[in-house]
Motif scaffolding. Structure first.
Motif, short mmCIF file in Angstrom:
data_model
loop_
_atom_site.label_atom_id
_atom_site.label_comp_id
_atom_site.label_asym_id
_atom_site.label_seq_id
_atom_site.Cartn_x
_atom_site.Cartn_y
_atom_site.Cartn_z
N UNK A 24 28.39 -117.02 38.70
CA UNK A 24 29.70 -117.69 38.60
C UNK A 24 29.56 -119.18 38.86
N UNK A 25 28.88 -119.53 39.94
CA UNK A 25 28.75 -120.94 40.31
C UNK A 25 27.88 -121.69 39.30
N UNK A 26 26.79 -121.06 38.87
CA UNK A 26 25.93 -121.71 37.88
C UNK A 26 26.73 -122.03 36.62
N UNK A 27 27.50 -121.04 36.14
CA UNK A 27 28.27 -121.25 34.92
C UNK A 27 29.30 -122.36 35.09
N UNK A 28 29.96 -122.41 36.24
CA UNK A 28 30.99 -123.43 36.44
C UNK A 28 30.40 -124.83 36.54
N UNK A 29 29.20 -124.94 37.14
CA UNK A 29 28.55 -126.25 37.21
C UNK A 29 28.04 -126.67 35.84
N UNK A 30 27.40 -125.75 35.13
CA UNK A 30 26.84 -126.07 33.81
C UNK A 30 27.94 -126.47 32.83
N UNK A 31 29.07 -125.77 32.88
CA UNK A 31 30.18 -126.09 31.95
C UNK A 31 30.92 -127.36 32.34
N UNK A 32 30.67 -127.88 33.55
CA UNK A 32 31.37 -129.07 33.99
C UNK A 32 32.69 -128.78 34.67
N UNK A 163 19.58 -127.58 33.59
CA UNK A 163 19.81 -129.01 33.40
C UNK A 163 20.08 -129.34 31.93
N UNK A 164 19.33 -128.69 31.04
CA UNK A 164 19.56 -128.90 29.61
C UNK A 164 20.94 -128.42 29.20
N UNK A 165 21.36 -127.29 29.76
CA UNK A 165 22.67 -126.74 29.40
C UNK A 165 23.82 -127.63 29.90
N UNK A 166 23.64 -128.28 31.04
CA UNK A 166 24.69 -129.21 31.50
C UNK A 166 24.92 -130.29 30.44
N UNK A 167 23.84 -130.78 29.87
CA UNK A 167 23.95 -131.81 28.83
C UNK A 167 24.57 -131.22 27.57
N UNK A 168 24.17 -129.99 27.21
CA UNK A 168 24.71 -129.38 25.99
C UNK A 168 26.23 -129.23 26.06
N UNK A 169 26.74 -128.86 27.23
CA UNK A 169 28.19 -128.70 27.35
C UNK A 169 28.92 -130.04 27.34
N UNK A 170 28.23 -131.09 27.72
CA UNK A 170 28.86 -132.42 27.65
C UNK A 170 28.91 -132.95 26.23
N UNK A 171 28.06 -132.40 25.37
CA UNK A 171 27.92 -132.95 24.01
C UNK A 171 28.68 -132.12 22.98
N UNK A 172 29.76 -131.49 23.41
CA UNK A 172 30.52 -130.61 22.51
C UNK A 172 30.93 -131.34 21.24
N UNK A 216 22.84 -141.43 24.26
CA UNK A 216 24.23 -141.63 23.83
C UNK A 216 25.19 -140.85 24.73
N UNK A 217 24.83 -139.61 25.03
CA UNK A 217 25.69 -138.78 25.88
C UNK A 217 25.79 -139.38 27.28
#
Length: 229
Positions: A24-32, A163-172, A216-217
């Motif tokens: 739960x916590x990992x998903x919430x942090x990764x999604x921002x 860490x990669x996924x945090x960036x991926x969710x920011x680059x929607x 850029x992100x």
């Protein structure tokens, strides 16, 4: 910095609480949903969910090991900003592992395993959800590792790719679904034709391209990133 509740749905008492909290916590942090600077409290989460603090402490420690939390004695637990160096290090290690995995897949995958890759490719092309695509992307890469008998390699990658996924969710807004599907298709075609060298080249191009928009992100969402020297 304000203290955040985790907003978890009811936990399943039949499953380990620590593992559920970790997910739960990992998903919430990764999604921002829990952005950098969010403070988390063992006592607060224990009170919110009516559970003991031990599984919460265990989840915090594992998230800290992944670089998703920063545990500061006497000062609280905080979601850190994204380190560009950590993102690139994660990409570097992941690429090294998956380049070898896909070379083996190109030599060993049979028609049934390739059919699974084709199915995942089709589902990826049909989804309009970024979250859904990322889940299918994970299934694609996990299938490669498990298919060559390297399940543990995928577990290593999973911890790294937070860490990669945090960036991926920011680059929607720039999420290049069509490009990613084409890259996956190139990997599958190299496996289908049993070409290890081409499979490796396709995988390396795919994973290095995943962070091509990183500067850029980082510039557009500077509040999520550590300042660069």
């Amino acid at each position: 910095m304000s203290m955040h509740a985790i907003g978890a749905t009811a936990l399943n008492s039949g499953q380990p609480l620590g593992a559920q909290l970790l997910a739960i916590l990992r998903a919430r942090i990764i999604r921002g949903d829990l952005p950098p600077g969010s403070r988390l409290s063992e006592a607060g989460i224990a009170s919110e969910l009516q559970i003991s603090r031990q599984p919460i402490r265990e989840a915090f420690i594992k998230l800290a090991e992944e670089g998703l939390l920063e545990i500061r004695p006497q000062r609280g637990t905080v979601v850190p900003k994204i380190s560009l160096r950590m993102v690139d290090d994660a990409r570097f290690v992941r690429e090294a592992i998956e380049a070898d995995v896909v070379k083996i897949a190109a030599q060993e995958f049979d028609a049934a395993r390739i059919a699974t890759l084709d199915r995942l490719l089709l589902e990826q092309s049909q989804t309009d959800s970024v979250e859904g695509f990322i889940a299918l992307d994970d299934q694609f890469h996990r299938h490669l590792s498990e298919g060559v008998g390297r399940s543990h390699a995928w577990h290593v990658i999973e911890a790294l790719k937070a860490q990669l996924d945090r960036v991926r969710y920011l680059s929607v807004q720039q999420f290049p679904k069509d490009t990613l599907v084409e890259q996956h298709a190139s990997i599958v075609e190299a496996i289908r034709t049993h070409d290890p060298a081409q499979a490796e080249a396709a995988m390396r191009a795919h994973l290095s391209g995943m962070i091509s928009d990183l500067p850029k992100i980082a510039a557009e969402r500077a509040e999520f990133f550590e300042p660069q020297p």
